[in-house]
Motif scaffolding. Sequence first.
Motif, short mmCIF file in Angstrom:
data_model
loop_
_atom_site.label_atom_id
_atom_site.label_comp_id
_atom_site.label_asym_id
_atom_site.label_seq_id
_atom_site.Cartn_x
_atom_site.Cartn_y
_atom_site.Cartn_z
N ALA A 15 0.83 -1.21 0.00
CA ALA A 15 0.00 0.00 0.00
C ALA A 15 0.86 1.26 0.00
CB ALA A 15 -0.93 -0.01 1.21
N GLY A 16 2.08 1.17 0.53
CA GLY A 16 2.95 2.34 0.59
C GLY A 16 3.53 2.74 -0.75
N GLY A 17 3.55 1.82 -1.71
CA GLY A 17 4.06 2.14 -3.04
C GLY A 17 5.57 2.07 -3.14
N THR A 18 6.08 2.61 -4.23
CA THR A 18 7.51 2.49 -4.53
C THR A 18 8.39 3.29 -3.59
OG1 THR A 18 7.29 4.30 -6.12
CG2 THR A 18 7.08 2.06 -6.97
N ASP A 147 -6.58 3.34 -2.39
CA ASP A 147 -5.14 3.09 -2.56
C ASP A 147 -4.33 4.38 -2.43
OD1 ASP A 147 -5.69 0.44 -2.94
OD2 ASP A 147 -5.56 0.52 -5.14
N GLY A 148 -4.85 5.46 -3.01
CA GLY A 148 -4.14 6.73 -2.93
C GLY A 148 -4.04 7.25 -1.50
N ILE A 149 -5.14 7.15 -0.76
CA ILE A 149 -5.13 7.59 0.64
C ILE A 149 -4.19 6.73 1.47
CG2 ILE A 149 -6.53 7.82 2.71
CD1 ILE A 149 -8.85 8.63 0.89
N SER A 150 -4.21 5.42 1.23
CA SER A 150 -3.31 4.51 1.96
C SER A 150 -1.85 4.86 1.71
CB SER A 150 -3.58 3.06 1.55
OG SER A 150 -4.88 2.66 1.92
N GLU A 151 -1.52 5.09 0.45
CA GLU A 151 -0.14 5.43 0.11
C GLU A 151 0.28 6.74 0.77
OE1 GLU A 151 2.70 6.11 -3.85
OE2 GLU A 151 0.60 5.50 -4.07
N ALA A 152 -0.62 7.71 0.76
CA ALA A 152 -0.31 9.01 1.35
C ALA A 152 -0.06 8.89 2.85
CB ALA A 152 -1.46 9.99 1.09
N LEU A 153 -0.90 8.15 3.54
CA LEU A 153 -0.79 8.04 4.99
C LEU A 153 0.38 7.17 5.42
CD1 LEU A 153 -4.56 7.69 5.98
CD2 LEU A 153 -3.11 9.72 6.11
N ILE A 154 0.59 6.06 4.73
CA ILE A 154 1.64 5.12 5.14
C ILE A 154 3.02 5.72 4.95
CG2 ILE A 154 2.74 2.92 4.53
CD1 ILE A 154 -0.10 1.83 4.02
N THR A 155 3.27 6.36 3.81
CA THR A 155 4.59 6.94 3.57
C THR A 155 4.88 8.10 4.53
OG1 THR A 155 3.64 8.30 1.80
CG2 THR A 155 4.73 6.25 1.16
N THR A 156 3.87 8.91 4.80
CA THR A 156 4.04 10.00 5.77
C THR A 156 4.35 9.45 7.14
OG1 THR A 156 2.48 11.37 4.52
CG2 THR A 156 2.99 12.06 6.77
N GLN A 157 3.61 8.44 7.55
CA GLN A 157 3.82 7.83 8.86
C GLN A 157 5.22 7.22 8.96
OE1 GLN A 157 1.29 4.48 9.72
NE2 GLN A 157 1.47 4.77 11.92
N LEU A 158 5.64 6.49 7.94
CA LEU A 158 6.94 5.85 7.97
C LEU A 158 8.06 6.89 7.99
CD1 LEU A 158 8.60 3.27 7.97
CD2 LEU A 158 8.47 3.25 5.46
N GLY A 159 7.88 7.97 7.20
CA GLY A 159 8.88 9.04 7.21
C GLY A 159 9.08 9.64 8.59
N LEU A 160 7.98 9.85 9.32
CA LEU A 160 8.06 10.39 10.68
C LEU A 160 8.63 9.38 11.66
CD1 LEU A 160 4.67 12.34 10.83
CD2 LEU A 160 6.96 13.30 10.61
N VAL A 161 8.24 8.12 11.49
CA VAL A 161 8.76 7.05 12.37
C VAL A 161 10.28 6.94 12.23
CG1 VAL A 161 8.80 4.54 12.69
CG2 VAL A 161 6.62 5.74 12.51
#
Length: 202
Positions: A15-18, A147-161
């Motif tokens: 879901a996070g994409g490339t 899918d777009g919302i999932s990618e947006a949220l997951i990558t943002t969350q991982l970047g902050l983590v």
Amino acid sequence: MTAFFQESFMPIWNAGGTLMYPLVGLAMLIFFTGMEIVVYLNELRGKPASDKTIEDWIETPSHASGEIQSMIEYGKAALPDQRDVINRFSEIRNEHIERIDRRRTMLAVFVGAAPLTGLLGTVIGMLSTFKGLAISSGGQTVNMVADGISEALITTQLGLVIAIPGYVLMMLIEKRQNALDTLITRIEACVARKAREANWEI
């Protein structure tokens, strides 16, 4: 374990994409760069030293260990010339502190890039969301928006983590670097005092 990995982790990864790949790469760079600096500082700093301990090290450099012993021996080799002692400790400080500063600069770039990469994922995810809304073809639209919302949220969350522990690690490194700088200054002051005493005796 494999089933748990496939059921729990892989859906999030997909879901996070490339951008999940560069984010994980940044996490590894932050970890290894940070650990390299911490290990280097631990080898240099050693245990906290009292004034009495430093005096003992100056009298008998072999009581110190590793790089600290080398610093003391190199500084004492300039006795009784106080100016030469100061110059030698400036060389020591430049060698070690500047090396740590270079690594810290690299670490700061990696830590700063993590939330920005997550933000890029947010932008890409929102573009996918708007594309899904533009298509407006029933179930396909819902899937693309999700899918777009999932990618947006997951990558943002991982970047902050990734970035938050990175900033904590940078503060820890700065604290230890300052402790090392203080220790070198204390050793330098002690050796310089001995140079002054030797000049007075002459």
